[in-house]
Design an enzyme around this catalytic site. Structure first.
Site, PDB file in Angstrom:
ATOM      1  CB  SER A 301       4.157  -0.145  -5.191  1.00 58.52           C
ATOM      2  OG  SER A 301       3.151  -1.071  -5.431  1.00 58.52           O
ATOM      3  CG  ASP A 312      -0.396   4.768   9.832  1.00 63.19           C
ATOM      4  OD1 ASP A 312       0.383   5.703  10.107  1.00 63.19           O
ATOM      5  OD2 ASP A 312      -1.106   4.765   8.809  1.00 63.19           O
ATOM      6  CE  LYS A 326       1.696   1.767  -9.159  1.00 64.51           C
ATOM      7  NZ  LYS A 326       0.777   0.615  -8.941  1.00 64.51           N
TER       8      LYS A 326
END
Length: 443
Positions: A301, A312, A326
């Protein structure tokens, strides 16, 4: 024009306007009525003619569970009797044993992770355990919400969970239900005065911060700890998100914003929800330093958002194993007539690269893929958790080295992921000192 004719024409006009503004609504309403009529007819026939008397409340609950059972395990109905406790859980304060659960595609109920410091963690519940029985009653065939109800109970009472460890061992573990206070930030070990020691190595000066969950003020408290370490000469940091089940998306975004001055953090996208992209802002950004993020298959999560966004945006090196996957957004919808709440999945999370975090059935990609993969088997995970717990205890034996005096942590012998993180950060520090820096920077 008489009044009757005017009223008739006005009615036709209103109907025409509604028909234009609500295309398909009448057909949809007919479908709803047809479904409800069928459901009511079945309920009446079962109630009147089934061979044995039927508990009406269980019958209604089963009908709801049957519908939601076609969706993901994070969508659930919360009856009025459980609404208060459910709302407290959303705020990070709740009563229970302290475990994060998930229902697998085959119906088994898996413990994603015990919450750090919870009764379950202290009793020996492990991440990846499968719940087989609750108080001697099998849970096979039950939905996740039903299993949760069985585990819950009054404060101070006990529940016996029969679990199957990842190595196949079956254990009956008795856990006392308590008020769960979720600690979100921890250091490497304890100082002599039992405060947290946030240094994993003093030469070079490498800090260590473990985030157990993302609750209110987690990001702000993180900023204060890191700034204090920087003021004390920190050259690099290890951010440990292993076994972190997630938490508040807003706190995860604020956490990322501490490390990057601009760029995307996460995008939320759903079928019937407007797309929303959270971005970083320059004010409040910490100065750049070598950063490594540790993750494993139990990082879920919000923890995946932090690791993925930092990766990124080229701000951190991610080490460990692919995360849990998740990445869905649940919206809590109050139902009419004070009849409870519906926790409904309405959107998915996407990383800045466009990668979907959520693991869909039969998906080949999900979660966050570390740049440096360091696998750890279930036995290794168990040793890491046991040693973590030992190092968190107050008043440890005096035979252990004083905190912060060693040049390398004692966990290196069992924690290969942490060992790799230390090596990586130390290398980045050397590069920064003696040559053109190749470390990731904010942008």
């Amino acid at each position: 024009m008489n009044r009757e004719r005017f009223a008739w024409m006005l009615s036709v006009l209103l109907i025409a306007v509604l028909a234009l503004e609500l295309p398909g609504s009448f057909a949809e309403r007919d479908d709803d009525y047809s479904f409800v009529k069928t459901l009511v007819d079945i309920h009446r026939q079962v109630s009147n003619n089934y061979v044995e008397p039927v508990d009406q409340s269980k019958l209604r609950q089963a009908a709801i569970d049957g519908m939601l059972g076609q969706l993901d395990p994070f969508t659930m109905y919360v009856p009025p009797s459980e609404r208060e406790e459910f709302d407290q859980m959303l705020d990070g304060s709740f009563k229970g044993v302290g475990i994060q659960l998930n229902q697998l595609d085959d119906g088994r109920v898996e413990i994603v992770t015990p919450i750090d410091g919870s009764p379950a963690a202290k009793a020996g519940i492990l991440a990846g355990d499968i719940i087989v029985q609750v108080d001697g009653k099998p849970v096979a065939g039950l939905r996740l919400a039903e299993v949760i109800v069985r585990i819950k109970g009054p404060l101070g009472s006990q529940v016996v969970l029969q679990v199957r460890h990842l190595d196949g061992e079956m254990r009956d573990i008795s856990v006392t239900r308590e008020e769960i206070v979720v600690p979100t930030l921890k250091g490497f070990d304890r100082n002599a005065d039992n405060s947290w020691n946030y240094w994993v190595v003093r030469d070079p000066a490498i800090g260590y911060l473990r985030v157990t969950q993302f609750t209110e003020d987690t990001a702000e408290n993180t900023r204060q700890i890191i700034q204090s370490l920087l003021d004390d000469g920190m050259k690099g940091l290890i951010l440990d998100l292993r076994f972190n089940p997630g938490g508040r998306l807003e706190e995860a975004a604020r956490m990322v914003d501490l490390f990057i001055a601009s760029g995307k953090i996460v995008t939320t996208r759903g079928r019937n929800r407007p797309e929303d992209t959270k971005v970083a802002h320059a004010p409040g950004t910490l100065r750049p330093f070598p950063l490594v993020v540790l993750v494993n298959e139990h990082s879920a999560s919000a923890a995946e958002i932090v690791a993925g966004a930092l990766l990124d945006n080229a701000r951190a090196t991610v080490i460990g194993q692919r995360t849990y996957g998740k990445g869905s957004v649940q919206e809590v919808i109050p139902l009419d007539g004070e009849s409870g709440e519906l926790k409904l999945t309405v959107a998915y999370w996407y990383l800045p690269s466009g990668r979907l975090v959520h693991r869909k059935k039969d998906a080949e990609t999900w979660g966050v893929e570390p740049q440096i993969i360091v696998p750890v088997d279930p036995a290794g995970e168990k040793r890491i958790l046991e040693q973590r717990y030992d190092m968190e205890l107050f008043h440890r034996p005096a035979t252990r080295p004083a905190s912060g005096t060693a040049t390398a942590p004692t966990t290196q012998s069992v924690d290969s992921q942490l060992k790799q993180a230390i090596t990586t950060v130390a290398g980045l520090i050397v590069l920064e000192r003696h040559g053109p820096s190749t470390m990731p920077t904010t942008r």
